[in-house]
Design a protein around this motif. Structure first.
Motif, PDB file in Angstrom:
ATOM      1  N   ALA A  88      60.211  43.369  42.419  1.00 49.66           N
ATOM      2  CA  ALA A  88      59.524  44.661  42.555  1.00 49.66           C
ATOM      3  C   ALA A  88      58.300  44.729  41.658  1.00 49.66           C
ATOM      4  CB  ALA A  88      60.496  45.796  42.219  1.00 49.66           C
ATOM      5  N   TYR A  89      58.410  44.197  40.451  1.00 41.65           N
ATOM      6  CA  TYR A  89      57.255  44.213  39.547  1.00 41.65           C
ATOM      7  C   TYR A  89      56.140  43.296  40.047  1.00 41.65           C
ATOM      8  CZ  TYR A  89      59.824  46.962  36.105  1.00 41.65           C
ATOM      9  OH  TYR A  89      60.508  47.966  35.464  1.00 41.65           O
ATOM     10  N   TYR A  90      56.498  42.143  40.586  1.00 42.11           N
ATOM     11  CA  TYR A  90      55.468  41.279  41.163  1.00 42.11           C
ATOM     12  C   TYR A  90      54.718  42.019  42.275  1.00 42.11           C
ATOM     13  CZ  TYR A  90      56.085  36.698  38.961  1.00 42.11           C
ATOM     14  OH  TYR A  90      56.078  35.644  38.072  1.00 42.11           O
ATOM     15  N   ARG A  91      55.450  42.683  43.144  1.00 35.09           N
ATOM     16  CA  ARG A  91      54.806  43.392  44.251  1.00 35.09           C
ATOM     17  C   ARG A  91      53.960  44.547  43.744  1.00 35.09           C
ATOM     18  NH1 ARG A  91      60.167  42.882  48.116  1.00 35.09           N
ATOM     19  NH2 ARG A  91      59.552  40.891  49.084  1.00 35.09           N
ATOM     20  N   ALA A  92      54.440  45.240  42.695  1.00 32.33           N
ATOM     21  CA  ALA A  92      53.674  46.343  42.122  1.00 32.33           C
ATOM     22  C   ALA A  92      52.383  45.841  41.487  1.00 32.33           C
ATOM     23  CB  ALA A  92      54.526  47.083  41.089  1.00 32.33           C
ATOM     24  N   MET A  93      52.452  44.700  40.805  1.00 31.37           N
ATOM     25  CA  MET A  93      51.236  44.140  40.199  1.00 31.37           C
ATOM     26  C   MET A  93      50.232  43.731  41.270  1.00 31.37           C
ATOM     27  SD  MET A  93      52.551  41.994  36.850  1.00 31.37           S
ATOM     28  CE  MET A  93      53.996  41.179  37.537  1.00 31.37           C
ATOM     29  N   MET A  94      50.726  43.198  42.374  1.00 33.10           N
ATOM     30  CA  MET A  94      49.834  42.794  43.461  1.00 33.10           C
ATOM     31  C   MET A  94      49.132  43.991  44.093  1.00 33.10           C
ATOM     32  SD  MET A  94      52.460  40.036  45.176  1.00 33.10           S
ATOM     33  CE  MET A  94      51.598  39.913  46.730  1.00 33.10           C
ATOM     34  N   LYS A  95      49.775  45.156  44.074  1.00 28.85           N
ATOM     35  CA  LYS A  95      49.222  46.349  44.721  1.00 28.85           C
ATOM     36  C   LYS A  95      48.293  47.160  43.819  1.00 28.85           C
ATOM     37  CE  LYS A  95      53.203  48.134  45.791  1.00 28.85           C
ATOM     38  NZ  LYS A  95      54.236  49.062  46.308  1.00 28.85           N
ATOM     39  N   ARG A  96      48.272  46.862  42.530  1.00 31.29           N
ATOM     40  CA  ARG A  96      47.508  47.722  41.628  1.00 31.29           C
ATOM     41  C   ARG A  96      46.007  47.623  41.928  1.00 31.29           C
ATOM     42  NH1 ARG A  96      47.519  42.983  38.867  1.00 31.29           N
ATOM     43  NH2 ARG A  96      45.706  42.614  37.509  1.00 31.29           N
ATOM     44  N   PRO A  97      45.287  48.723  41.758  1.00 33.46           N
ATOM     45  CA  PRO A  97      43.848  48.710  42.042  1.00 33.46           C
ATOM     46  C   PRO A  97      43.027  48.212  40.858  1.00 33.46           C
ATOM     47  CG  PRO A  97      44.524  50.906  41.430  1.00 33.46           C
ATOM     48  CD  PRO A  97      45.781  50.071  41.435  1.00 33.46           C
ATOM     49  N   ASP A  98      41.772  47.950  41.126  1.00 33.74           N
ATOM     50  CA  ASP A  98      40.809  47.640  40.071  1.00 33.74           C
ATOM     51  C   ASP A  98      40.539  48.923  39.289  1.00 33.74           C
ATOM     52  OD1 ASP A  98      38.612  47.052  38.508  1.00 33.74           O
ATOM     53  OD2 ASP A  98      37.503  46.032  40.094  1.00 33.74           O
ATOM     54  N   ARG A  99      40.781  48.893  37.985  1.00 33.23           N
ATOM     55  CA  ARG A  99      40.500  50.062  37.147  1.00 33.23           C
ATOM     56  C   ARG A  99      39.461  49.737  36.080  1.00 33.23           C
ATOM     57  NH1 ARG A  99      46.271  51.522  38.123  1.00 33.23           N
ATOM     58  NH2 ARG A  99      46.215  53.602  39.093  1.00 33.23           N
ATOM     59  N   SER A 100      38.649  48.722  36.327  1.00 32.75           N
ATOM     60  CA  SER A 100      37.657  48.339  35.322  1.00 32.75           C
ATOM     61  C   SER A 100      36.634  49.449  35.073  1.00 32.75           C
ATOM     62  CB  SER A 100      36.949  47.048  35.737  1.00 32.75           C
ATOM     63  OG  SER A 100      36.308  47.188  36.992  1.00 32.75           O
ATOM     64  N   TYR A 101      36.419  50.326  36.055  1.00 31.81           N
ATOM     65  CA  TYR A 101      35.472  51.424  35.868  1.00 31.81           C
ATOM     66  C   TYR A 101      35.891  52.324  34.708  1.00 31.81           C
ATOM     67  CZ  TYR A 101      38.923  54.427  38.149  1.00 31.81           C
ATOM     68  OH  TYR A 101      40.075  55.101  38.460  1.00 31.81           O
ATOM     69  N   LEU A 102      37.200  52.389  34.425  1.00 26.61           N
ATOM     70  CA  LEU A 102      37.662  53.223  33.318  1.00 26.61           C
ATOM     71  C   LEU A 102      37.174  52.699  31.969  1.00 26.61           C
ATOM     72  CD1 LEU A 102      41.349  53.935  34.394  1.00 26.61           C
ATOM     73  CD2 LEU A 102      39.498  55.605  34.220  1.00 26.61           C
ATOM     74  N   LEU A 103      36.961  51.402  31.881  1.00 26.70           N
ATOM     75  CA  LEU A 103      36.463  50.846  30.621  1.00 26.70           C
ATOM     76  C   LEU A 103      35.078  51.396  30.295  1.00 26.70           C
ATOM     77  CD1 LEU A 103      37.580  47.112  30.988  1.00 26.70           C
ATOM     78  CD2 LEU A 103      38.773  48.988  29.828  1.00 26.70           C
ATOM     79  N   ARG A 104      34.323  51.755  31.323  1.00 28.47           N
ATOM     80  CA  ARG A 104      32.994  52.355  31.121  1.00 28.47           C
ATOM     81  C   ARG A 104      33.089  53.845  30.789  1.00 28.47           C
ATOM     82  NH1 ARG A 104      31.812  49.254  35.907  1.00 28.47           N
ATOM     83  NH2 ARG A 104      30.403  47.516  35.470  1.00 28.47           N
TER      84      ARG A 104
END
Length: 272
Positions: free
Chosen positions: A188-204
């Motif tokens: 389940a964690y592998y599948r959840a990690m695969m589904k996560r979005p790009d959140r790099s914009y938050l670093l800005r």
């Protein structure tokens, strides 16, 4: 000390809560529990209130009744449940590997609860296609051969090779601890990690100090890809640790001191 919290969505949640002072929350990675931070908790809790949750299926936290519900957002909600229970208004979040993905999901939803963010061998980017395919192969291996054999092969590869050779008993003990997590939660964690979005914009956009810690011998997070993040925040610090793989909380004795400096800086920035 370990605390247990009953919750209608998560059933039993376990977490470590030690020390007093400004709060720092340590989010463990895959396939571990809060016990991976034992040494850090001992060092940091002399100066800070140090909280380390166990995600579902790890430690004494109940596995999810429906593992397919696992997501970085759900785990971020679990972190918020603990902070609310303990009346912690703000904290510095330190996320190791998958815990960093959870920290980014937390920042997306609850940025006002954060004083600072440390991505420890982690990234704000989504998985590359190559990484997704590697996770698919890992799921298939678990389904075919079982999680015990998978973790016996996978976990030592997270350390720099010289550390495995020098500390075989310690690494083997960490393997055994990881094998307590149910196979269905690992998948389940592998599948959840695969589904996560790009959140790099938050670093800005986050208006808090952000620290990055990378290992020079980390084969799970390639250094050139990781370093592409460090110019995104307005206030960032980066540490590249020599002779260190993906597990600096175990491999590198200076990590506690680096985090101490960073947490102090976050507190000073808040006052300023």
């Amino acid at each position: 000390m370990q605390k247990l919290l009953m919750h209608p969505r998560f059933e039993q949640i376990s977490y470590e809560d030690a020390g007093t002072g400004p709060a720092v929350v340590l989010l463990h990675g895959f396939p571990f529990s809060s016990s991976i931070f034992q040494g850090l908790i001992e060092r940091l809790s002399g100066k800070y209130r140090t909280i380390a949750p166990d995600f579902p299926g790890a430690g004494s936290t109940s596995a999810l009744l429906h593992p397919e519900d696992a997501s970085m957002e759900l785990l971020a909600e679990l972190v918020k449940v603990i902070l609310d229970q303990e009346k912690v208004e703000q904290c510095v979040l330190v996320g190791h590997s998958m815990g960093g993905y959870v920290a980014m999901a937390f920042a997306d939803a609850y940025a006002d609860r954060m004083k600072g963010l440390c991505l420890l061998h982690s990234t704000a980017y989504e998985d590359s296609e190559e990484k997704r395919q590697a996770r698919v192969r890992s799921i298939q291996f678990i389904q075919t051969h079982g999680s015990e054999l998978f973790l016996k092969q996978m976990v030592p590869g997270l350390f720099a090779s010289h550390y495995v050779h020098a500390h075989p008993d310690e690494v083997n003990q960490i393997v055994k601890q990881s094998q307590r997590i149910p196979a269905e939660m690992l998948i389940a964690y592998y599948r959840a990690m695969m589904k996560r979005p790009d959140r790099s914009y938050l670093l800005r956009t986050l208006r808090i100090p952000i620290a990055f810690v990378f290992g020079k011998e980390d084969t799970s997070l390639l250094l050139d890809q990781a370093l592409s993040m460090i110019s995104l925040p307005g206030d960032s610090t980066v540490h590249v640790l020599e002779q260190t793989g993906h597990m600096s909380m175990i491999e590198h004795p200076r990590l506690a001191r680096l985090l101490d400096y960073f947490i102090d800086y976050c507190e000073a920035s808040l006052i300023g």
